[in-house]
Scaffold this motif. Structure first.
Motif, PDB file in Angstrom:
ATOM      1  N   VAL A  41      68.840  25.954  -6.984  1.00 20.15           N
ATOM      2  CA  VAL A  41      67.764  26.847  -6.534  1.00 20.15           C
ATOM      3  C   VAL A  41      68.079  28.273  -6.979  1.00 20.15           C
ATOM      4  N   ARG A  42      67.084  28.943  -7.526  1.00 17.82           N
ATOM      5  CA  ARG A  42      67.211  30.338  -7.966  1.00 17.82           C
ATOM      6  C   ARG A  42      66.006  31.094  -7.443  1.00 17.82           C
ATOM      7  N   LYS A  43      66.259  32.191  -6.713  1.00 19.54           N
ATOM      8  CA  LYS A  43      65.172  32.969  -6.125  1.00 19.54           C
ATOM      9  C   LYS A  43      65.368  34.455  -6.397  1.00 19.54           C
ATOM     10  N   HIS A  44      64.245  35.159  -6.526  1.00 17.55           N
ATOM     11  CA  HIS A  44      64.253  36.606  -6.728  1.00 17.55           C
ATOM     12  C   HIS A  44      64.989  37.285  -5.569  1.00 17.55           C
ATOM     13  N   ALA A  45      65.741  38.327  -5.877  1.00 10.54           N
ATOM     14  CA  ALA A  45      66.433  39.102  -4.846  1.00 10.54           C
ATOM     15  C   ALA A  45      65.973  40.552  -4.909  1.00 10.54           C
ATOM     16  N   GLY A  46      65.177  40.954  -3.923  1.00  7.76           N
ATOM     17  CA  GLY A  46      64.764  42.342  -3.808  1.00  7.76           C
ATOM     18  C   GLY A  46      65.859  43.153  -3.131  1.00  7.76           C
ATOM     19  N   GLU A  47      65.598  44.423  -2.914  1.00  8.30           N
ATOM     20  CA  GLU A  47      66.601  45.321  -2.348  1.00  8.30           C
ATOM     21  C   GLU A  47      67.129  44.850  -0.996  1.00  8.30           C
ATOM     22  N   ARG A  48      66.258  44.397  -0.118  1.00  6.90           N
ATOM     23  CA  ARG A  48      66.681  43.958   1.214  1.00  6.90           C
ATOM     24  C   ARG A  48      67.577  42.717   1.133  1.00  6.90           C
ATOM     25  N   ILE A  49      67.225  41.775   0.287  1.00  7.13           N
ATOM     26  CA  ILE A  49      68.037  40.567   0.114  1.00  7.13           C
ATOM     27  C   ILE A  49      69.406  40.939  -0.459  1.00  7.13           C
ATOM     28  N   SER A  89      71.265  32.473  -6.047  1.00  8.21           N
ATOM     29  CA  SER A  89      71.152  31.044  -6.317  1.00  8.21           C
ATOM     30  C   SER A  89      72.110  30.259  -5.432  1.00  8.21           C
ATOM     31  N   PHE A  90      71.775  28.987  -5.274  1.00  8.22           N
ATOM     32  CA  PHE A  90      72.599  28.071  -4.501  1.00  8.22           C
ATOM     33  C   PHE A  90      72.196  26.646  -4.865  1.00  8.22           C
ATOM     34  N   ALA A 103      78.663  29.678  -0.534  1.00  7.26           N
ATOM     35  CA  ALA A 103      77.701  28.744  -1.132  1.00  7.26           C
ATOM     36  C   ALA A 103      76.611  29.458  -1.928  1.00  7.26           C
ATOM     37  N   LEU A 104      76.583  30.785  -1.852  1.00  7.40           N
ATOM     38  CA  LEU A 104      75.553  31.577  -2.530  1.00  7.40           C
ATOM     39  C   LEU A 104      76.164  32.395  -3.658  1.00  7.40           C
ATOM     40  N   CYS A 129      64.902  25.141   0.554  1.00  9.25           N
ATOM     41  CA  CYS A 129      64.795  24.584  -0.790  1.00  9.25           C
ATOM     42  C   CYS A 129      63.319  24.382  -1.137  1.00  9.25           C
ATOM     43  N   PRO A 130      62.872  24.924  -2.263  1.00  6.15           N
ATOM     44  CA  PRO A 130      61.478  24.722  -2.656  1.00  6.15           C
ATOM     45  C   PRO A 130      61.193  23.302  -3.146  1.00  6.15           C
ATOM     46  N   ASP A 131      62.224  22.563  -3.519  1.00  3.17           N
ATOM     47  CA  ASP A 131      62.022  21.196  -4.012  1.00  3.17           C
ATOM     48  C   ASP A 131      61.811  20.195  -2.879  1.00  3.17           C
TER      49      ASP A 131
END
Length: 84
Positions: free
Chosen positions: A61-69, A51-52, A36-37, A23-25
């Motif tokens: 929480v929302r994060k960028h998802a590249g090809e590997r993710i 996001s989760f 949960a995702l 979590c970045p927070d």
């Protein structure tokens, strides 16, 4: 984001999948199940993310998802929403 598989006779294929996340927070580190995702795949970098809800502080929480993710999450059974 990384994937952890553990033996689980109740899971299809005999393995339970969980994902390491942070979590970045609150800076908490934890493991999440596929349920949960959420993964959204859009037409651009801005609209492709996962996001989760942080289990420690409750932050959304929302994060960028590249090809590997994307590959890891879809392979681990995370529900995916595709937009045009």
């Amino acid at each position: 984001m990384s994937v952890i598989t553990t033996p689980d006779t109740a899971a299809p294929g005999g393995e339970a999948v969980s994902f390491k996340a942070a979590c970045p927070d609150c800076r908490g580190r934890f493991e999440l199940t596929a349920g949960a995702l959420r993964l959204a795949i859009g037409g651009s970098r801005r609209t492709t993310f996962y996001s989760f809800t942080c289990p420690e502080c409750g932050a959304a929480v929302r994060k960028h998802a590249g090809e590997r993710i994307i590959e890891l999450l879809t392979g681990g059974g995370v529900s995916t929403l595709r937009s045009v």
